[in-house]
Design an enzyme around this catalytic site. Structure first.
Site, PDB file in Angstrom:
ATOM      1  N   ARG A  60      20.133   0.241   3.658  1.00  0.00           N
ATOM      2  CA  ARG A  60      19.573   1.222   2.522  1.00  0.00           C
ATOM      3  C   ARG A  60      20.478   1.303   1.576  1.00  0.00           C
ATOM      4  NH1 ARG A  60      15.146   5.289   5.417  1.00  0.00           N
ATOM      5  NH2 ARG A  60      15.839   6.313   3.390  1.00  0.00           N
ATOM      6  N   ASP A  62      22.062   3.084  -1.819  1.00  0.00           N
ATOM      7  CA  ASP A  62      21.896   4.030  -2.518  1.00  0.00           C
ATOM      8  C   ASP A  62      21.729   3.926  -4.098  1.00  0.00           C
ATOM      9  OD1 ASP A  62      22.734   5.769  -0.376  1.00  0.00           O
ATOM     10  OD2 ASP A  62      24.662   5.839  -0.992  1.00  0.00           O
ATOM     11  N   TYR A 123      30.132  -5.951   2.354  1.00  0.00           N
ATOM     12  CA  TYR A 123      30.190  -5.505   0.925  1.00  0.00           C
ATOM     13  C   TYR A 123      31.420  -5.743   0.021  1.00  0.00           C
ATOM     14  CZ  TYR A 123      26.322  -2.114   1.814  1.00  0.00           C
ATOM     15  OH  TYR A 123      25.031  -1.565   2.193  1.00  0.00           O
ATOM     16  N   ARG A 211      32.229   3.542  -0.083  1.00  0.00           N
ATOM     17  CA  ARG A 211      32.609   4.131  -1.185  1.00  0.00           C
ATOM     18  C   ARG A 211      33.897   5.461  -1.086  1.00  0.00           C
ATOM     19  NH1 ARG A 211      27.346   6.350  -3.644  1.00  0.00           N
ATOM     20  NH2 ARG A 211      28.598   7.214  -5.120  1.00  0.00           N
TER      21      ARG A 211
END
Length: 283
Positions: A60, A62, A123, A211
């Protein structure tokens, strides 16, 4: 917990991508534009169905985060799937907005769950330290860092973060959720155009983890923190106010990995178990 598909339904896997710039993330939210809402609305429309069939996603994302290799599944009535299967991909292309695309739809093998069957997510975070800033054509996908970055130092600092750890220091806590993860890859490469790409691969990620890791390592790369600092933050096990959560637009979900078909259900069940570290107490 069983994840058997209800009788009369077919589980369908969707492989998709999206530009996250104008989305408030994946998950449906009232009065906000989300990827899930767009896809479910398009699916309901092209299937000419009065019912909304809910999607389950591998990760999910952001608000503002992109995806190139996102995976979702949906359980559809068998008769609806039989009627629309061969036309569904093209019809979705005609109905969906241009910032989200479905590239493949197929009946999923037994035991498949887009979220719980996954064994890793990969990622990429892209940043440039070019003194002139970001190429305007890449501005929606690359972060500008206004300090020179030492990629070797960032790679050295990344080593202490690999493996299974409690990443509480790098995650935004959610009630009842564990922050234990296995970080499989964290590496940095500068290409010929000066774009520095972090590849971050783990069995799963907790909220803001990628992040936050990137933010900590950029501080090492620009000389504001020593190479040992990200590892010390991890070991402390508490959220550190010095860890900066970088902006979302540099982050892209590139790929989701799954085991062989005959191992899907076992992985599905295993992933639902709440983890703890060896010798540790309740997490």
């Amino acid at each position: 917990m069983s994840d058997e598909v209800e009788p009369g339904f077919v589980r369908v896997r969707l492989d998709l991508s999206y530009d996250g710039k104008d989305f408030s993330g994946w998950a449906k939210q009232r009065a906000r534009r989300t990827v899930q809402e767009e896809l479910e609305t398009a699916l309901r429309t092209v299937a000419r169905s009065a019912e909304t069939y809910e999607l389950t996603v591998a990760g999910r994302t952001d608000a503002g985060v992109h995806a190139r290799g996102q995976v979702a599944h949906v359980d559809l009535p068998a008769e609806l799937w039989a009627e629309h299967a061969d036309k569904l991909l093209r019809r979705l292309a005609g109905r969906l907005p241009k910032d989200v695309r479905v590239w493949r739809v197929a009946e999923a093998p037994y035991g498949f769950n887009a979220r719980f069957s996954a064994i890793w997510r990969r990622y990429a975070y892209r940043v440039t330290d070019h003194p002139g800033g970001v190429d305007p054509m890449l501005r929606g996908h690359v972060l500008w860092h206004d300090w020179d970055l030492d990629v070797d130092a960032m790679n050295a600092a990344s080593q202490a973060l690999l493996g299974e750890h409690d990443f509480a220091a790098y995650c935004k806590r959610r009630e009842g959720a564990t922050t234990i993860r296995t970080l499989q890859t964290l590496s940095w490469v500068r290409d010929a155009d000066g774009i520095i790409t972090a590849t971050v691969k783990a069995d799963a990620f907790c909220h803001n983890m990628v992040r936050s890791l990137v933010g900590a390592l950029l501080f090492v790369g620009d000389g504001h923190r020593p190479v040992e600092w990200p590892g010390k933050v991890l070991a402390a096990g508490v959220r550190d106010s010095a860890v900066h959560v970088v902006r979302p637009h540099g982050l892209t979900l590139e790929e989701v990995g799954y085991p062989a078909d005959d191992l899907l259900m076992a992985r599905n069940k295993e992933a639902r178990n709440k983890r703890s570290l060896p010798g540790g107490g309740c997490c």
